[in-house]
Motif scaffolding. Structure first.
Motif, short mmCIF file in Angstrom:
data_model
loop_
_atom_site.label_atom_id
_atom_site.label_comp_id
_atom_site.label_asym_id
_atom_site.label_seq_id
_atom_site.Cartn_x
_atom_site.Cartn_y
_atom_site.Cartn_z
N HIS A 32 -6.13 0.34 -1.73
CA HIS A 32 -7.30 -0.13 -1.41
C HIS A 32 -8.34 0.83 -2.37
O HIS A 32 -8.35 1.83 -2.44
N HIS A 91 0.74 -1.37 -0.13
CA HIS A 91 0.05 0.10 0.11
C HIS A 91 0.69 1.25 0.00
O HIS A 91 2.02 1.15 0.68
N HIS A 125 2.30 -1.47 4.92
CA HIS A 125 1.60 0.06 4.93
C HIS A 125 2.48 1.29 5.30
O HIS A 125 2.05 2.34 5.24
N ASP A 129 -4.03 4.00 2.40
CA ASP A 129 -3.68 4.21 3.37
C ASP A 129 -2.51 4.07 4.12
O ASP A 129 -2.08 3.81 5.15
ZN ZN Z 1 -5.01 -0.75 4.39
#
Ligand code: ZN
Ligand code: AMP
Ligand code: FE
Ligand code: FE
Length: 278
Positions: A40, A10, A245, A15
């Motif tokens: 996402h 990500h 992330h 996020d």
């Molecule tokens: Zn996420």
């Protein structure tokens, strides 16, 4: 060592913490030959990642992670080698991005009612232009000292059934699989070991899923072995990724924790060439 890849990452287009360019540079430094950016419900990080891939000489696979719901269970569907210019996919994702915004606005209002003094502007400041989500809300709560960790925000306020929880816009897995295929992408079920019952996995196959994310940081070795065998028995493609992330201190996921043998990338490419794009 053989060439290796990470197919689940990500960026700040959703996020994640870092920009696509920063992510690409870091993966190059860690010796990866290929990565997929799987934000996402958005493709907006892809152009920057692809240009950075040329600069840093690392292969970038166009990806997405679509959040779907089936009978109150979250099911995440990954799509690889998608055509990011496909109109159907683009308009669906735009709809989802707008719905994310409305949802988080409602959650801010709910938090205000509960006595947490946060504003929509503060959330936008953290989320930027990308697809907004609960982790952004959690970061605002953290910065304002209402909670001590991101996890705490989910457990107390933002998780399923918690006081500030509002359900997400519902797209079902069948629809996500269809639009990924329409955009010539390969649909893969993400991290089934987190919450997916085996019966549901069989349904996903009926609905056209083409592979399983076998390696994921939330899968134990035993879980990965089970899905590896399941994939082989059902003639499904095999993938893996770190779901990184960023360096958020209470995240269990770390950069490149999964090193997927490049042989699985070759298999995805063969599938794409022979089945989806003959
Ligand atoms: Zn996420
Ligand atoms: P959303 O897409 O807005 O519903 O937010 C879902 C995202 O929140 C997931 O993809 C994770 O990145 C993150 N998340 C979900 N549950 C937790 C949790 N318990 N602790 C930390 N992050 C979480
Ligand atoms: Fe996921
Ligand atoms: Fe993910």
């Amino acid at each position: 060592m053989n060439k290796y890849a990470d197919l689940h990452i990500h960026t700040n287009a959703s996020d994640g913490e870092f920009s696509p360019k920063e992510v690409v540079k870091m993966y190059k430094q860690h010796g990866f030959s290929a990565i997929s950016i799987t934000d996402h419900d958005t493709l907006e990080g892809l152009p920057e990642a692809i240009s950075a891939g040329k600069i840093y000489d690392i292969e970038i696979i166009s990806g997405v992670e679509i959040s779907t719901v089936w009978e109150n269970e979250e099911i995440h569907i990954l799509g690889y080698f998608i055509n990011a210019n496909n109109q159907t996919l683009q308009s669906k994702l735009t709809e989802m991005k707008n719905a994310r915004k409305m949802r988080i606005k409602k959650m801010v209002a709910r938090l205000n009612e509960l006595g947490y003094q946060i504003t929509w502007q503060e959330v936008v400041k953290i989320a930027g232009q990308g697809a907004i989500g609960r982790p952004h809300l959690a970061r605002v709560l953290l910065e304002k000292g209402y909670i001590e960790t991101i996890k705490e925000a989910f457990h107390k306020l933002l998780g399923w059934g918690c006081p500030a929880f509002i359900p997400r816009y519902k797209i079902n897995p069948q629809e996500a699989i269809l639009i990924i295929k329409e955009a010539k992408g390969i649909p893969i079920v993400a991290h089934p070991g987190i919450n997916l019952e085996d019966n549901l996995l069989k349904l996903l196959i009926e609905w056209g899923i083409e592979g399983i994310e076998v390696w994921h940081p939330e899968h134990s070795e035993k879980t990965s072995e089970k899905y590896f065998k399941f994939a082989k028995d059902n003639n499904l493609l095999i993938t893996g990724g770190s779901d990184w992330h960023g360096n958020n201190k209470d995240s269990n996921f770390s950069l490149g924790s999964i090193k997927l043998d490049y042989i699985y990338i070759e298999k995805l490419k063969n599938h794409k060439e022979q089945i989806l794009d003959p």
